[in-house]
Motif scaffolding. Structure first.
Motif, PDB file in Angstrom:
ATOM      1  N   GLU A   1       0.807  -1.221   0.000  1.00  0.00           N
ATOM      2  CA  GLU A   1       0.000   0.000   0.000  1.00  0.00           C
ATOM      3  C   GLU A   1       0.842   1.274   0.000  1.00  0.00           C
ATOM      4  O   GLU A   1       0.296   2.375  -0.090  1.00  0.00           O
ATOM      5  CB  GLU A   1      -0.940   0.012   1.200  1.00  0.00           C
ATOM      6  N   LEU A   2       2.137   1.124   0.104  1.00  0.00           N
ATOM      7  CA  LEU A   2       3.014   2.289   0.173  1.00  0.00           C
ATOM      8  C   LEU A   2       3.653   2.637  -1.160  1.00  0.00           C
ATOM      9  O   LEU A   2       4.253   3.700  -1.303  1.00  0.00           O
ATOM     10  CB  LEU A   2       4.114   2.052   1.220  1.00  0.00           C
ATOM     11  N   GLY A   3       3.552   1.754  -2.136  1.00  0.00           N
ATOM     12  CA  GLY A   3       4.164   1.996  -3.438  1.00  0.00           C
ATOM     13  C   GLY A   3       4.736   0.710  -4.002  1.00  0.00           C
ATOM     14  O   GLY A   3       4.278  -0.391  -3.687  1.00  0.00           O
ATOM     15  N   LEU A   4       5.774   0.844  -4.809  1.00  0.00           N
ATOM     16  CA  LEU A   4       6.413  -0.326  -5.398  1.00  0.00           C
ATOM     17  C   LEU A   4       7.252  -1.030  -4.334  1.00  0.00           C
ATOM     18  O   LEU A   4       8.070  -0.391  -3.663  1.00  0.00           O
ATOM     19  CB  LEU A   4       7.302   0.094  -6.575  1.00  0.00           C
ATOM     20  N   PRO A   5       7.082  -2.329  -4.154  1.00  0.00           N
ATOM     21  CA  PRO A   5       7.807  -3.041  -3.093  1.00  0.00           C
ATOM     22  C   PRO A   5       9.299  -3.103  -3.363  1.00  0.00           C
ATOM     23  O   PRO A   5       9.737  -3.151  -4.519  1.00  0.00           O
ATOM     24  CB  PRO A   5       7.173  -4.435  -3.114  1.00  0.00           C
ATOM     25  N   ASP A   6      10.099  -3.123  -2.289  1.00  0.00           N
ATOM     26  CA  ASP A   6      11.540  -3.276  -2.466  1.00  0.00           C
ATOM     27  C   ASP A   6      11.907  -4.754  -2.423  1.00  0.00           C
ATOM     28  O   ASP A   6      11.051  -5.630  -2.244  1.00  0.00           O
ATOM     29  CB  ASP A   6      12.307  -2.460  -1.425  1.00  0.00           C
ATOM     30  N   ALA A   7      13.194  -5.034  -2.567  1.00  0.00           N
ATOM     31  CA  ALA A   7      13.658  -6.426  -2.653  1.00  0.00           C
ATOM     32  C   ALA A   7      13.366  -7.185  -1.360  1.00  0.00           C
ATOM     33  O   ALA A   7      13.014  -8.373  -1.390  1.00  0.00           O
ATOM     34  CB  ALA A   7      15.148  -6.451  -2.964  1.00  0.00           C
ATOM     35  N   PHE A   8      13.519  -6.518  -0.211  1.00  0.00           N
ATOM     36  CA  PHE A   8      13.268  -7.187   1.062  1.00  0.00           C
ATOM     37  C   PHE A   8      11.800  -7.589   1.184  1.00  0.00           C
ATOM     38  O   PHE A   8      11.481  -8.703   1.612  1.00  0.00           O
ATOM     39  CB  PHE A   8      13.659  -6.257   2.215  1.00  0.00           C
TER      40      PHE A   8
ATOM     41  N   PHE B   1      -3.207  -0.180  19.458  1.00  0.00           N
ATOM     42  CA  PHE B   1      -1.753  -0.154  19.657  1.00  0.00           C
ATOM     43  C   PHE B   1      -1.008   0.645  18.583  1.00  0.00           C
ATOM     44  O   PHE B   1       0.005   0.193  18.047  1.00  0.00           O
ATOM     45  CB  PHE B   1      -1.198  -1.574  19.726  1.00  0.00           C
ATOM     46  N   PRO B   2      -1.505   1.843  18.227  1.00  0.00           N
ATOM     47  CA  PRO B   2      -0.763   2.659  17.258  1.00  0.00           C
ATOM     48  C   PRO B   2       0.522   3.198  17.892  1.00  0.00           C
ATOM     49  O   PRO B   2       0.616   3.365  19.103  1.00  0.00           O
ATOM     50  CB  PRO B   2      -1.738   3.803  16.945  1.00  0.00           C
ATOM     51  N   ASN B   3       1.489   3.471  17.039  1.00  0.00           N
ATOM     52  CA  ASN B   3       2.777   3.986  17.501  1.00  0.00           C
ATOM     53  C   ASN B   3       3.074   5.288  16.775  1.00  0.00           C
ATOM     54  O   ASN B   3       3.500   5.285  15.615  1.00  0.00           O
ATOM     55  CB  ASN B   3       3.877   2.955  17.238  1.00  0.00           C
ATOM     56  N   LEU B   4       2.859   6.412  17.472  1.00  0.00           N
ATOM     57  CA  LEU B   4       3.064   7.705  16.828  1.00  0.00           C
ATOM     58  C   LEU B   4       4.535   7.977  16.544  1.00  0.00           C
ATOM     59  O   LEU B   4       4.859   8.831  15.717  1.00  0.00           O
ATOM     60  CB  LEU B   4       2.493   8.823  17.707  1.00  0.00           C
ATOM     61  N   ALA B   5       5.424   7.258  17.216  1.00  0.00           N
ATOM     62  CA  ALA B   5       6.855   7.497  17.031  1.00  0.00           C
ATOM     63  C   ALA B   5       7.465   6.613  15.955  1.00  0.00           C
ATOM     64  O   ALA B   5       8.676   6.657  15.742  1.00  0.00           O
ATOM     65  CB  ALA B   5       7.585   7.289  18.359  1.00  0.00           C
ATOM     66  N   GLU B   6       6.648   5.817  15.289  1.00  0.00           N
ATOM     67  CA  GLU B   6       7.217   4.912  14.285  1.00  0.00           C
ATOM     68  C   GLU B   6       7.866   5.689  13.144  1.00  0.00           C
ATOM     69  O   GLU B   6       7.412   6.769  12.753  1.00  0.00           O
ATOM     70  CB  GLU B   6       6.130   3.986  13.730  1.00  0.00           C
ATOM     71  N   LYS B   7       8.926   5.122  12.605  1.00  0.00           N
ATOM     72  CA  LYS B   7       9.607   5.728  11.474  1.00  0.00           C
ATOM     73  C   LYS B   7       8.856   5.369  10.197  1.00  0.00           C
ATOM     74  O   LYS B   7       8.616   4.200   9.918  1.00  0.00           O
ATOM     75  CB  LYS B   7      11.046   5.229  11.388  1.00  0.00           C
ATOM     76  N   PRO B   8       8.445   6.368   9.413  1.00  0.00           N
ATOM     77  CA  PRO B   8       7.677   6.062   8.195  1.00  0.00           C
ATOM     78  C   PRO B   8       8.462   5.181   7.230  1.00  0.00           C
ATOM     79  O   PRO B   8       9.686   5.316   7.089  1.00  0.00           O
ATOM     80  CB  PRO B   8       7.420   7.449   7.587  1.00  0.00           C
ATOM     81  N   VAL B   9       7.760   4.270   6.595  1.00  0.00           N
ATOM     82  CA  VAL B   9       8.350   3.432   5.548  1.00  0.00           C
ATOM     83  C   VAL B   9       8.034   4.092   4.215  1.00  0.00           C
ATOM     84  O   VAL B   9       6.864   4.278   3.869  1.00  0.00           O
ATOM     85  CB  VAL B   9       7.773   2.002   5.598  1.00  0.00           C
ATOM     86  N   VAL B  10       9.072   4.464   3.483  1.00  0.00           N
ATOM     87  CA  VAL B  10       8.896   5.213   2.235  1.00  0.00           C
ATOM     88  C   VAL B  10       9.261   4.313   1.063  1.00  0.00           C
ATOM     89  O   VAL B  10      10.286   3.630   1.072  1.00  0.00           O
ATOM     90  CB  VAL B  10       9.773   6.480   2.219  1.00  0.00           C
ATOM     91  N   ARG B  11       8.403   4.307   0.059  1.00  0.00           N
ATOM     92  CA  ARG B  11       8.646   3.506  -1.137  1.00  0.00           C
ATOM     93  C   ARG B  11       8.430   4.358  -2.385  1.00  0.00           C
ATOM     94  O   ARG B  11       7.725   5.377  -2.352  1.00  0.00           O
ATOM     95  CB  ARG B  11       7.693   2.306  -1.183  1.00  0.00           C
ATOM     96  N   GLU B  12       9.002   3.908  -3.479  1.00  0.00           N
ATOM     97  CA  GLU B  12       8.801   4.567  -4.772  1.00  0.00           C
ATOM     98  C   GLU B  12       7.330   4.449  -5.151  1.00  0.00           C
ATOM     99  O   GLU B  12       6.757   3.363  -5.109  1.00  0.00           O
ATOM    100  CB  GLU B  12       9.678   3.886  -5.828  1.00  0.00           C
ATOM    101  N   PRO B  13       6.681   5.553  -5.497  1.00  0.00           N
ATOM    102  CA  PRO B  13       5.237   5.493  -5.785  1.00  0.00           C
ATOM    103  C   PRO B  13       4.934   4.715  -7.064  1.00  0.00           C
ATOM    104  O   PRO B  13       5.752   4.650  -7.986  1.00  0.00           O
ATOM    105  CB  PRO B  13       4.839   6.966  -5.920  1.00  0.00           C
ATOM    106  N   VAL B  14       3.742   4.142  -7.100  1.00  0.00           N
ATOM    107  CA  VAL B  14       3.267   3.471  -8.305  1.00  0.00           C
ATOM    108  C   VAL B  14       2.894   4.542  -9.322  1.00  0.00           C
ATOM    109  O   VAL B  14       2.113   5.447  -9.002  1.00  0.00           O
ATOM    110  CB  VAL B  14       2.042   2.588  -8.001  1.00  0.00           C
ATOM    111  N   PRO B  15       3.414   4.500 -10.535  1.00  0.00           N
ATOM    112  CA  PRO B  15       3.068   5.528 -11.528  1.00  0.00           C
ATOM    113  C   PRO B  15       1.576   5.542 -11.815  1.00  0.00           C
ATOM    114  O   PRO B  15       0.931   4.494 -11.909  1.00  0.00           O
ATOM    115  CB  PRO B  15       3.862   5.099 -12.775  1.00  0.00           C
ATOM    116  N   GLU B  16       1.027   6.729 -11.926  1.00  0.00           N
ATOM    117  CA  GLU B  16      -0.389   6.873 -12.259  1.00  0.00           C
ATOM    118  C   GLU B  16      -0.580   6.852 -13.762  1.00  0.00           C
ATOM    119  O   GLU B  16       0.291   7.251 -14.528  1.00  0.00           O
ATOM    120  CB  GLU B  16      -0.937   8.185 -11.683  1.00  0.00           C
ATOM    121  N   HIS B  17      -1.738   6.364 -14.174  1.00  0.00           N
ATOM    122  CA  HIS B  17      -2.062   6.314 -15.603  1.00  0.00           C
ATOM    123  C   HIS B  17      -3.568   6.336 -15.729  1.00  0.00           C
ATOM    124  O   HIS B  17      -4.255   5.485 -15.151  1.00  0.00           O
ATOM    125  CB  HIS B  17      -1.486   5.042 -16.239  1.00  0.00           C
TER     126      HIS B  17
END
Length: 630
Positions: free
Chosen positions: A349-356, A448-464
């Motif tokens: 849901e964050l964009g294009l998945p990475d290798a991990f 159990f939300p965590n406001l201090a969590e470090k955001p996970v950033v991914r390359e966005p899916v191109p729109e079309h």
């Protein structure tokens, strides 16, 4: 050492069998202790769980909870599987990268590390049709099946794949895969009608020249992603499958050959038993359809299933919890007898998945298959009274909806008239209430939300514009794409905007009163709830909560930098101290004073937070009050 006689006697032979009445009597005793004076069937109803589609899960299932005979694996009605022996499942990875070079590297890495087939998003925001050859460079097309998802460009993508088979010398009878034609699914997702003639021609070509390649996909994901229940998802898939059978047989294909051109795609959720029952019910229902249509060949009615872990359940906050969700969904899909399983990466849901993320996704299936040996048992849930009964009840609910769609003129007519969209919207609205009231909790989001969590950033899916992959609302005809976390995600986004603009999040001061035994539970509840909307709780106990001094509480509030406050204590202490403390907090500048507990009459208290309250409504009002960006 005691030697047991080798005469086949049960170790429990000396113990009398417990009766249902005895169990029921014990249940009544427990319920009486909790203040519920009920008996008999009413006692069991208290413990029952209501599902969507009018289904109810009983607290206990016994041999009296009968269901129609499920048959044997590989034989009609195929409830226990479309194959006669356990064979595991095809590990199918999805690829959406638009760059052929990067796509090829990801494809080869997956195939070298456990993936057995490829699901490629082609055209639109996905891989260009012209880049398909480069993306599949180095792939043994006679060993790795390729499944296409090309939307409006299905015809071009299909022809390109068939050309590659010829160019690379793949024998026609060795080619495996699916061309992915699904005109009704595309219309459901986008609202744009697609003429079915091209899909029919592809099916005729595959039936004639490529016996291992299917031309059409009956994709139920557009309905699931719009918020459909399990029965609605099954009903739409049946109606779509019947529509395609009509098209293919009218074009001259025999019923048996037409059936072999279809592959069905379903969502697998973290509701383990419902997913198992859904896949089993789907095979039973399709077997019935094919039987009525007059198919005579052995195996023609065995539905080929591709299960995909549900995008609806995936979250953007604390996305690593998605690994747990997809693991349960993958297990359920395998136990339910899916022929192919796609585990979406945790960062889907964050964009294009990475290798991990791709590695974790493919290894989920690998571990279940190679270490848990899940694929060595055919229909492991078969014989469970609960699973068999749930399969039967779900099949009846789905068949009823399928009949309603057929009476409306079939799937295409039901889509265009709004019947499908309206029914699914009503289902999602009901589920939305459960999500809002947190009776359906979302770990890491509403719980159990965590406001201090470090955001996970991914390359966005191109729109079309020609092929939207993810949308949050439908157009005039197309179905929306909903997510369980959407209400809370909107609140967290507002909190993030406030943090970016001012350097601080919205804050709530937790005014705890009395000893720890009196306030801890409600303080933890309130902190959990407010954080779900991005409101940071402040618990400044520089005052003595036991000997409550309203002025000291007000001073602590003033130091906290919070705009609002929430009283947290026991009902008894509320009666004694809530009004004086609320008045002091208001004098200190509190814009609103909440009380953690059921609504009561306390002067100065503006609102209440409690189990079952509408959390997004409460939190949205807080963000509105403090001026968080909308």
């Amino acid at each position: 050492m005691t030697v047991l006689p080798d005469d086949g006697l049960s170790l429990a032979a000396e113990f009398p069998d417990a009766t249902h009445t005895q169990w029921q009597s014990l249940v009544e005793g427990v319920l009486r202790k909790s203040g519920k004076d009920v008996s008999g069937a009413a006692a069991e109803q208290v413990l029952a769980t209501a599902l969507e589609d009018g289904l109810v899960v009983a607290p206990l299932y016994t041999a009296r909870d009968t269901a129609p005979a499920a048959g044997y694996p590989g034989f009609p009605p195929y409830v226990r599987g479309g194959r006669p022996a356990a064979a595991g499942w095809d590990v199918r990875q999805r690829h959406e990268r638009p760059d052929p070079e990067h796509a090829n590297a990801a494809v080869l890495s997956d195939l070298e590390n456990g993936v057995t087939s490829l699901w490629l998003a082609v055209g639109g925001p996905g891989l260009p049709v012209a880049g398909l050859a480069r993306a599949l460079d180095g792939v043994y097309l006679d060993l790795a099946p390729v499944v296409l998802d090309a939307g409006a460009e299905t015809g071009a993508a299909a022809r390109e794949l068939l050309r590659l088979y010829e160019e690379r010398g793949v024998p026609r009878d060795a080619a495996r895969g699916n061309l992915g034609a699904d005109p009704l699914g595309y219309e459901a997702r986008t609202g744009d009608p697609v003429a079915p003639e091209e899909a029919v021609e592809l099916a005729r070509r595959c039936a004639r020249d490529y016996p291992g390649v299917r031309a059409l996909t009956v994709d139920a994901l557009p309905y699931h992603e719009a918020g459909a229940s399990a029965a609605e998802e099954l009903g739409c898939s049946l109606a779509t499958g019947v529509a395609y059978l009509r098209l293919l047989t009218e074009a001259g294909l025999p019923v048996d050959a037409a059936c072999r051109q279809l592959e069905f795609r379903y969502a697998a959720t973290a509701d383990q038993f419902l997913t198992v029952a859904k896949l089993r019910a789907a095979r039973r229902l399709w077997s019935r359809v094919v039987d009525v249509c007059g198919a005579g060949a052995t195996g023609a009615g065995a539905q080929v299933q591709h299960a995909v872990t549900s995008p609806v359940m995936m979250t953007r906050r604390d996305p690593y919890v998605n690994m747990l969700r997809t693991t349960i969904a993958c297990l359920a899909a395998g136990v339910g007898g899916a022929d192919a399983v796609t585990v979406l990466p945790f960062d889907h849901e964050l964009g294009l998945p990475d290798a991990f993320a791709r590695r974790i996704a493919r290894n989920t299936s690998s571990i279940l298959l190679e270490e848990s040996h899940l694929g060595r048992v055919a229909d492991p849930a078969g014989g469970s009274w609960y699973v068999e009964r749930l399969t039967d009840e779900l099949a009846h609910a789905a068949w009823s909806f399928f009949q309603e769609l057929e009476r409306a003129g079939g799937q295409r007519a039901a889509l265009r008239s709004g019947l499908v969209g309206d029914r699914i919207a009503a289902t999602w609205a009901e589920r939305g209430t459960k999500l809002a009231r947190r009776s359906e909790p979302i770990t890491g989001v509403s719980e159990f939300p965590n406001l201090a969590e470090k955001p996970v950033v991914r390359e966005p899916v191109p729109e079309h514009p020609g092929r939207p992959l993810r949308r949050t609302s439908g157009n005039a005809q197309g179905l929306p794409q909903v997510r369980r976390d959407e209400a809370y995600e909107a609140l967290r986004a507002r909190s993030d905007a406030r943090l970016a603009a001012t350097g601080t999040r919205p804050r709530v001061f937790l005014a705890v009163l009395g000893p720890a035994a009196a306030h801890t539970a409600r303080a933890a509840f309130a902190a959990n709830l407010f954080q779900a909307g991005g409101v940071e709780p402040v618990d400044d106990q520089q005052y003595d909560p036991v000997s409550v001094d309203a002025d000291a509480v007000a001073e602590a509030f003033a130091r906290s930098g919070a705009e609002i406050a929430c009283l947290c204590s026991s009902d008894a202490l509320y009666e004694e101290q809530a009004e004086s403390v609320a008045a002091a907090l208001k004098s200190a500048g509190a814009a609103r004073v909440f009380l953690a507990g059921r609504p009561g009459r306390h002067e100065g208290v503006d609102a209440h937070v409690f189990a079952g309250c509408d959390a997004p409504a409460v939190l949205s009002s807080v963000l509105d009050l403090i001026g968080a960006p909308a």
